[in-house]
Design a protein around this motif. Sequence first.
Motif, PDB file in Angstrom:
ATOM      1  N   SER A  50     -28.043  12.965  14.661  1.00 35.72           N
ATOM      2  CA  SER A  50     -27.360  11.680  14.891  1.00 35.72           C
ATOM      3  C   SER A  50     -27.913  10.990  16.125  1.00 35.72           C
ATOM      4  O   SER A  50     -28.098   9.774  16.135  1.00 35.72           O
ATOM      5  N   ASP A 170     -26.141   8.001   8.288  1.00 39.63           N
ATOM      6  CA  ASP A 170     -25.762   9.269   8.915  1.00 39.63           C
ATOM      7  C   ASP A 170     -24.720   9.981   8.056  1.00 39.63           C
ATOM      8  O   ASP A 170     -23.549   9.602   8.060  1.00 39.63           O
ATOM      9  N   GLU A 171     -25.159  10.969   7.325  1.00 40.45           N
ATOM     10  CA  GLU A 171     -24.311  11.732   6.401  1.00 40.45           C
ATOM     11  C   GLU A 171     -23.466  10.811   5.516  1.00 40.45           C
ATOM     12  O   GLU A 171     -22.234  10.925   5.467  1.00 40.45           O
TER      13      GLU A 171
HETATM   14 MG    MG Z   1     -24.510  14.165  13.321  1.00 40.40          MG
END
Ligand code: MG
Length: 238
Positions: A50, A170-171
């Motif tokens: 991240s 991000d995910e």
């Molecule tokens: Mg992360």
Amino acid sequence: MAADPVIQLESVRKSYGEGAGKTQVLRGVSLSVPRGELIALVGQSGSGKSTLLNIVGGLDKAEGGTVRVLGLDYRAAREPELARLRNAKIGFVFQAFNLLDHLTCLGNVTLPASFARGAKDVDKRGMEALGRVGLGDYAARKPSELSGGQKQRVAIARALFNRPELLLCDEPTGNLDSATGHEVIEFFKELNQKDGVTLMIVTHERRMSTIAQRVITMRDGAIVEGDLAGDEHTGGPA
Ligand code: MG
Ligand code: ADP
């Protein structure tokens, strides 16, 4: 001559904290992502994924090394230039959707226009973006009335509103059941293959690696697998 890479990182370093509590989060990350590539970033929790994504998106600052994105050298850039790049050319999709509950879906999707003065045809473009993710009928709804998958599609429509050249995720399927997650993955694949959007996706989803041209693994703040500078790579749409 090959076009400049969309993302070019050289020896990027980042740490948090001070003194004894200081943690080195990125230990010299080098990476080159050519236009039109879909790259998946994997690795254990805490490995720095991240942080790296946020640095590429200009949401966080590197401490050392070089970050060039879409031709802009972040170290040399002034904040207004960075803000313009973030708003006009980069789209963000997060695990937690990050929608505003007091706004309608259309209001959420057109939010990027409120940062750009004199934006034209805002609602029309917002409706187009909602249409692209199959939610044209949901413009007047509030996010609280939607399923998780629908919320993420609204968030993706918002990310696409300014027709970004680069999408950072991000995910994005982290809060979705697997069937819904796979729909989102298929959508990213289409964006990449049909529209030539460059995507960098942090993910735990195995299926993402089937649509990625490259999978990069991070461990303890470094890339341990999947190539450092991308020199052999020539794929992706021209
Ligand atoms: Mg992360
Ligand atoms: P990942 O996304 O791979 O799980 P992160 O990039 O979120 O990893 O975090 C990497 C490391 O940096 C972790 O050890 C995390 O605790 C630390 N970290 C991330 N953000 C901050 C912050 N704002 N302040 C302090 N430490 C942070």
